[in-house]
Design an enzyme around this catalytic site. Structure first.
Site, PDB file in Angstrom:
ATOM      1  N   GLN A   1     -42.845   1.683 -11.144  1.00 11.25           N
ATOM      2  CA  GLN A   1     -44.059   1.818 -10.324  1.00 11.25           C
ATOM      3  C   GLN A   1     -45.108   2.595 -11.099  1.00 11.25           C
ATOM      4  O   GLN A   1     -46.222   2.800 -10.628  1.00 11.25           O
ATOM      5  CB  GLN A   1     -43.766   2.618  -9.042  1.00 11.25           C
ATOM      6  CG  GLN A   1     -42.649   2.091  -8.217  1.00 11.25           C
ATOM      7  CD  GLN A   1     -43.153   1.117  -7.169  1.00 11.25           C
ATOM      8  OE1 GLN A   1     -44.280   0.627  -7.247  1.00 11.25           O
ATOM      9  NE2 GLN A   1     -42.315   0.842  -6.192  1.00 11.25           N
ATOM     10  N   SER A   2     -44.720   3.063 -12.261  1.00 15.91           N
ATOM     11  CA  SER A   2     -45.505   4.046 -13.000  1.00 15.91           C
ATOM     12  C   SER A   2     -46.923   3.590 -13.334  1.00 15.91           C
ATOM     13  O   SER A   2     -47.149   2.475 -13.809  1.00 15.91           O
ATOM     14  CB  SER A   2     -44.744   4.361 -14.287  1.00 15.91           C
ATOM     15  OG  SER A   2     -45.587   4.942 -15.243  1.00 15.91           O
TER      16      SER A   2
END
Ligand SMILES: *Cc1c(COP(=O)(O)O)cnc(C)c1O
Length: 291
Positions: free
Chosen positions: A57-58
């Site tokens: 999700q970074s």
């Protein structure tokens, strides 16, 4: 690169200024733009490949994917194994990063830690490794550039009696280097991952001593990173109604602690991350039946 602009918003009867680092670029924006500044200034010829690792999700992953596409560098990103659902998702940072050419490689849970630790051993000089979340000494330069911009915009700050800035922390790299670059201002931050002590430890892996002008605010109740909280969602919507979209992972807790624990005029440094909202909003809609 021209300076990111400053907007004014009102929230719960208070006025805040916001430095619009979210508007720098669709993918390479916010504090990831600042932290990757040195890499962005690096000539294409210097590298052929960038390696990084962390969560899917970074925001750092997406920013790196965009940067590598611009530079025509290969981008390899290592993570722990993903679920099928995550892989099929056609919104959010993971999907967008793949679209930008990221090569994703999953490493078995049991091997992951040793694998990451060994990355630097067999590296050639055309490859660069960016540590998880861009928590890197190299980030300092970009935050000095941000500090210079803030100084150049001093007139707006003085007109609004601003003596403090705020930005949320993950690794704390952004807040730390910002505080070091702007000793004349108070810098507020809040730990999104772990508590104050954990954040201080993270920061102390980058410097020997924490700057006195850096203040870590802890929320009154304990929040867990990437979990869903109704008050965060409401605050996100209030901010959006006031004219600016913020990210749903880091910003709500920062705003909440500012509202709870400060009274002065503040310049909020928008840390970006808005592209990650698509997947968070889908989760919120499911949980609270909202649209
Ligand atoms: C990465 C990120 C942060 C945290 O930055 P650190 O330098 O790791 O503390 C904060 N906000 C957003 C939106 C981010 O993407």
């Amino acid at each position: 690169m021209k300076h990111s602009s400053i907007s004014k918003i009102s929230l719960e009867g208070r006025e805040f200024l916001v430095k619009r680092d979210d508007l720098i670029d669709r993918h390479l924006a916010g504090n990831k733009y600042r932290k990757l500044y040195t890499l962005l200034q690096t000539p294409k010829e210097k590298y052929t490949k960038i390696i990084s690792y962390g969560g899917t999700q970074s925001n750092a992953m997406l920013a790196l994917a965009a940067l590598c596409q611009q530079k025509s560098w290969e981008f390899i990103y290592y993570t722990k194994p993903l679920s099928g659902v995550q892989k099929e998702n056609e919104v959010g940072n993971y999907y967008e990063a793949l679209t930008l050419g990221m090569k994703h490689i999953e490493i078995e849970q049991e091997l992951y830690k040793d694998f990451i630790a060994s990355l630097r051993i067999n590296m050639d000089d055309k490859t660069s490794i960016v540590d998880q979340g861009g928590a890197d000494q190299a980030a300092q330069k970009g935050l000095e550039v941000l500090a210079q911009e803030v100084r150049a915009q001093k007139e707006i700050l003085e007109k609004n009696n601003i003596t403090s800035l705020a930005t949320p922390s993950g690794t704390g790299t952004t807040a730390l280097f910002l505080a070091l670059s702007l000793p004349e201002y108070t810098i507020y931050t809040t730990p999104s991952i772990g508590d104050k002590e954990y954040l201080q430890t993270q920061m102390l892996s980058l410097v020997k001593e924490l700057p006195k002008n850096l203040i870590i605010l802890e929320p009154k109740r304990k929040y867990h990173f990437a979990k869903l909280y109704k008050e965060f969602y409401e605050l996100y919507n209030k901010l959006k109604d006031s004219g600016i979209e913020f990210d749903l992972l880091y910003a709500p807790q920062m705003w909440q602690t500012l509202l709870e624990q400060t009274t002065e005029s503040i310049l909020y440094i928008h840390s970006g991350g808005v592209t990650g909202n698509a997947s968070m909003l889908a989760r919120y809609a499911k949980k609270f039946n909202a649209t």
